[in-house]
Design a protein around this motif. Structure first.
Motif, PDB file in Angstrom:
ATOM      1  N   GLU A   1       0.932  -1.267   0.025  1.00 26.43           N
ATOM      2  CA  GLU A   1       0.480  -0.191   0.464  1.00 26.43           C
ATOM      3  C   GLU A   1       1.367   1.104  -0.173  1.00 26.43           C
ATOM      4  OE1 GLU A   1      -2.032   0.024   3.394  1.00 26.43           O
ATOM      5  OE2 GLU A   1      -3.544  -2.000   2.332  1.00 26.43           O
ATOM      6  N   LYS A   2       1.903   1.295   0.935  1.00 27.13           N
ATOM      7  CA  LYS A   2       3.010   2.708   0.823  1.00 27.13           C
ATOM      8  C   LYS A   2       3.264   3.231  -0.333  1.00 27.13           C
ATOM      9  CE  LYS A   2       3.933   2.738   5.600  1.00 27.13           C
ATOM     10  NZ  LYS A   2       5.135   2.381   6.598  1.00 27.13           N
TER      11      LYS A   2
ATOM     12  N   ILE B   1       1.464   4.184  -2.718  1.00 26.78           N
ATOM     13  CA  ILE B   1       1.039   5.757  -2.404  1.00 26.78           C
ATOM     14  C   ILE B   1       2.102   6.469  -3.085  1.00 26.78           C
ATOM     15  CG2 ILE B   1       0.577   7.055  -0.743  1.00 26.78           C
ATOM     16  CD1 ILE B   1      -0.766   5.392   0.833  1.00 26.78           C
ATOM     17  N   SER B   2       3.196   5.872  -2.522  1.00 27.72           N
ATOM     18  CA  SER B   2       4.690   6.694  -3.663  1.00 27.72           C
ATOM     19  C   SER B   2       4.888   6.422  -5.222  1.00 27.72           C
ATOM     20  CB  SER B   2       5.533   5.899  -2.351  1.00 27.72           C
ATOM     21  OG  SER B   2       5.742   4.652  -2.955  1.00 27.72           O
TER      22      SER B   2
END
Length: 218
Positions: free
Chosen positions: A211-212, A215-216
């Protein structure tokens, strides 16, 4: 130490003027060595000759010289350590011979002590002659002598004299020997860590990592 306490049954006196000035160094192989006094040997001078792989330079010796003197330390050792001391110095390898000489202490007078002198004497030289490089001690040997002289409060002028001796920059093998004695000979430490160090349980959450990354933009 009182003079009456110096001579004891089954012991002998040894005058050291080189690496065995330092307590740690002599007690590595001769645990019974006990400090008696500093002392001065007259009509001899300090010199170095005969290269040693262990030290990385020539070994120390005494050369008969009128009006000169050498400062050192008197040790009292048990006779059981005599063979160990001879082996450490190199008597069995025909490097040094044994003499019994009178040395003068500051407060207790003269003592006749066991002294080791190299069998090969350096060539004579005058005070102002240049000392050839093959007669420069290693940096390690010089450092051990200085530490031993400071440890036993040998006169400051003599310590300054030793400090001014040129050395060849080599370190020798003393560090390795110290480590071997510390970790291969000494009894292992049996200390226990008090209590238990608490640590948080590590959990790898792949879902959060993905998920990170989304997002990035990775």
């Amino acid at each position: 130490m009182l003079k009456s306490e110096v001579h004891k049954l089954d012991t002998f006196l040894y005058f050291s003027y080189g690496a065995n000035l330092l307590t740690f160094r002599i007690q590595m192989h001769n645990p019974s060595a006990a400090f008696v006094s500093i002392a001065r040997l007259d009509n001899y001078r300090l010199d170095f000759i005969r290269y040693s792989k262990f030290w990385g330079g020539p070994n120390v010796t005494l050369v008969p010289t009128a009006n000169a003197h050498v400062w050192g330390v008197i040790w009292r050792l048990h006779k059981d350590d005599m063979a160990s001391l001879d082996n450490q110095i190199g008597v069995d390898r025909i490097k040094y011979y044994i003499q019994y000489l009178d040395v003068l202490t500051p407060y207790m007078g003269l003592f006749k002590c066991r002294v080791y002198i190299q069998k090969i004497n350096p060539l004579p030289r005058a005070d102002n002659d240049v000392v050839p490089m093959e007669r420069w001690p290693s940096a390690t040997y010089k450092r051990i002598m200085i530490l031993g002289a400071i440890e036993h409060d040998i006169p400051e002028y003599y310590i300054e004299y030793v400090k001014k001796l040129k050395h060849n920059g080599e370190d020798g093998c003393l560090t390795m020997v110290c480590l071997l004695n510390r970790y291969a000979v000494d009894t292992p430490c049996e200390c226990r860590v008090p209590g238990r160090i608490s640590r948080k349980t590590f959990k790898l959450d792949l879902k959060k990592i993905r998920e990170k990354e989304k997002i990035s933009g990775k």
